[in-house]
Design a protein around this motif. Sequence first.
Motif, short mmCIF file in Angstrom:
data_model
loop_
_atom_site.label_atom_id
_atom_site.label_comp_id
_atom_site.label_asym_id
_atom_site.label_seq_id
_atom_site.Cartn_x
_atom_site.Cartn_y
_atom_site.Cartn_z
N PRO A 109 0.98 -1.31 0.02
CA PRO A 109 -0.06 0.06 -0.12
C PRO A 109 0.98 1.29 -0.03
O PRO A 109 0.40 2.29 -0.58
CB PRO A 109 -0.87 0.02 1.03
CG PRO A 109 -0.10 -1.12 2.20
CD PRO A 109 0.61 -2.01 1.08
N ARG B 59 1.79 2.01 -3.61
CA ARG B 59 0.47 2.61 -4.20
C ARG B 59 0.45 4.26 -3.87
O ARG B 59 0.26 5.14 -4.76
CB ARG B 59 -0.82 1.88 -3.84
CG ARG B 59 -0.90 0.46 -4.64
CD ARG B 59 -2.22 0.09 -4.51
NE ARG B 59 -2.83 0.18 -3.32
CZ ARG B 59 -2.97 -0.80 -2.37
NH1 ARG B 59 -2.19 -1.86 -2.67
NH2 ARG B 59 -3.36 -0.83 -1.21
N GLU C 159 3.05 6.15 -5.57
CA GLU C 159 2.87 6.07 -6.82
C GLU C 159 1.57 7.29 -7.26
O GLU C 159 2.04 8.02 -8.18
CB GLU C 159 2.45 4.91 -7.63
CG GLU C 159 3.57 3.93 -7.77
CD GLU C 159 3.06 2.61 -8.13
OE1 GLU C 159 1.72 2.49 -8.08
OE2 GLU C 159 3.84 1.59 -8.61
N ARG C 160 0.90 7.24 -6.53
CA ARG C 160 -0.18 8.34 -6.59
C ARG C 160 0.38 9.86 -6.45
O ARG C 160 0.12 10.80 -7.19
CB ARG C 160 -1.29 8.20 -5.70
CG ARG C 160 -2.16 6.87 -5.82
CD ARG C 160 -2.96 6.59 -7.13
NE ARG C 160 -3.05 5.24 -7.29
CZ ARG C 160 -2.65 4.25 -7.72
NH1 ARG C 160 -1.36 4.17 -8.12
NH2 ARG C 160 -3.34 2.97 -7.89
N ARG D 3 0.63 12.85 -9.08
CA ARG D 3 -0.01 14.22 -8.87
C ARG D 3 0.94 15.55 -8.60
O ARG D 3 0.56 16.57 -8.72
CB ARG D 3 -1.15 14.05 -7.57
CG ARG D 3 -2.12 13.27 -7.94
CD ARG D 3 -3.38 13.94 -9.00
NE ARG D 3 -4.18 13.71 -9.32
CZ ARG D 3 -5.23 14.04 -9.81
NH1 ARG D 3 -5.35 15.29 -10.48
NH2 ARG D 3 -6.48 13.15 -9.88
N THR E 21 -5.40 11.92 -1.64
CA THR E 21 -6.84 11.78 -1.85
C THR E 21 -7.13 10.60 -2.85
O THR E 21 -7.86 9.69 -2.72
CB THR E 21 -7.38 13.09 -2.65
OG1 THR E 21 -7.40 14.06 -1.56
CG2 THR E 21 -8.89 12.84 -2.86
N ASP E 22 -6.24 10.48 -3.93
CA ASP E 22 -6.37 9.39 -4.79
C ASP E 22 -6.31 8.11 -4.43
O ASP E 22 -7.09 7.13 -4.39
CB ASP E 22 -5.45 9.67 -6.07
CG ASP E 22 -5.80 10.84 -6.87
OD1 ASP E 22 -6.87 11.45 -7.05
OD2 ASP E 22 -5.11 11.06 -7.93
N PHE E 23 -5.15 8.28 -3.28
CA PHE E 23 -4.91 6.92 -2.75
C PHE E 23 -6.10 6.40 -1.98
O PHE E 23 -6.35 5.23 -1.72
CB PHE E 23 -3.58 6.87 -1.97
CG PHE E 23 -3.18 5.80 -1.11
CD1 PHE E 23 -2.84 4.61 -1.40
CD2 PHE E 23 -3.39 5.88 0.15
CE1 PHE E 23 -2.64 3.51 -0.42
CE2 PHE E 23 -3.19 4.96 1.27
CZ PHE E 23 -2.69 3.77 0.58
N ASN F 37 -9.03 7.09 -1.98
CA ASN F 37 -10.38 6.88 -2.74
C ASN F 37 -10.42 5.72 -3.82
O ASN F 37 -11.04 5.54 -4.41
CB ASN F 37 -10.82 8.02 -3.50
CG ASN F 37 -11.27 9.08 -2.79
OD1 ASN F 37 -11.99 8.96 -1.61
ND2 ASN F 37 -11.17 10.40 -3.09
N GLU F 38 -8.98 4.77 -3.64
CA GLU F 38 -9.00 3.67 -4.57
C GLU F 38 -10.01 2.60 -4.43
O GLU F 38 -10.69 2.74 -3.11
CB GLU F 38 -7.76 2.91 -4.26
CG GLU F 38 -6.42 3.80 -4.66
CD GLU F 38 -5.11 3.07 -4.57
OE1 GLU F 38 -5.00 2.21 -3.84
OE2 GLU F 38 -4.29 3.56 -5.29
#
Length: 314
Positions: free
Chosen positions: A228, A231, A234-235, A239, A309-311, A313-314
């Motif tokens: 995790p 991930r 990477e997000r 961004r 936020t992207d992470f 909201n996966e």
Amino acid sequence: MSNGSFPPEPGRRGGTLAIVLAALIPACFAGWLLWSSLGDAKDDGADGVGAPTTSSTSSPSPPSSGVPAVPSPPTPSGNASGKRSGGPSGKPLEGKVVVIDPGHNPHNRDHPSQIARLVDIGTDEKECDTTGTATNSGYAEASFTLDVARRARTLLEARGATVRFTQDGDRPYGPCVDERAEIGNKAHADAVVSVHADGAAAGERGFHVILPKSVRGGGADTSAITAPSRRLGERLRSRFAKATGSEPAQYIGDGSGLNVRGDLGGLNLSTVPKVFIECGNMRDSRDTAELTDAAWRERAADGVAQGITDFLNE
């Protein structure tokens, strides 16, 4: 006169007719006024525009059944599929806990002996903390990290997240790297980001994200968080590059902008997803021009907040 009858009086018939007409005309006029007023009362349009017209031949409305009409159920809030976004408020990060770790501390330089003491990082021992780097003009990394962290906090809280800091310039020094990890663990954070700036050689430019290596030893065991954390990294990389226009550093690793390390206590001792971001090189004049610009730091904070936020909201 020989028959005893009286001859008609001159003008008598015409006078009688005039009297009858004089009585009828006012009555007819009054009746017309009454009919006219009743007709006007049927039109309830304010100005006649768009008012419904009622035909004299239309069928009367059926009598009411006495059963009240059942209102239609309200349309659920949310998107077209009816699925709600975020929590009850609709904010995307409601219920999420984010820990931001502003690297170093502006007061570390005043406490050299305290920050130099060694602490256990699971696989080894390291200094409690350091002073961090600075630009050639003296702008400290610790000042930079606090500014970006505070800006990111504002953005994340607006999205509903609960945001906690490891320090907000309100401690005499530190905290030590082991305590920084513990703060995120005790908060049961959904994501932790440690904000830094690098002190590489002049001419080296760009940002990079540091990921935890899979390590196990002493109090360290990152086996559950390496995936995790990658991930999250990477997000964040994606961004941050988009928000700031910065390129991933070419002087670290393979130039991907991701660097895996197993010698950082803040990562080794974490039990929740955590990464570091080195936002740029404070020893390079072109990077320094960006790092010292408030508008650029706002974009950097936006990149950090959006990556988190992207992470989440996966």
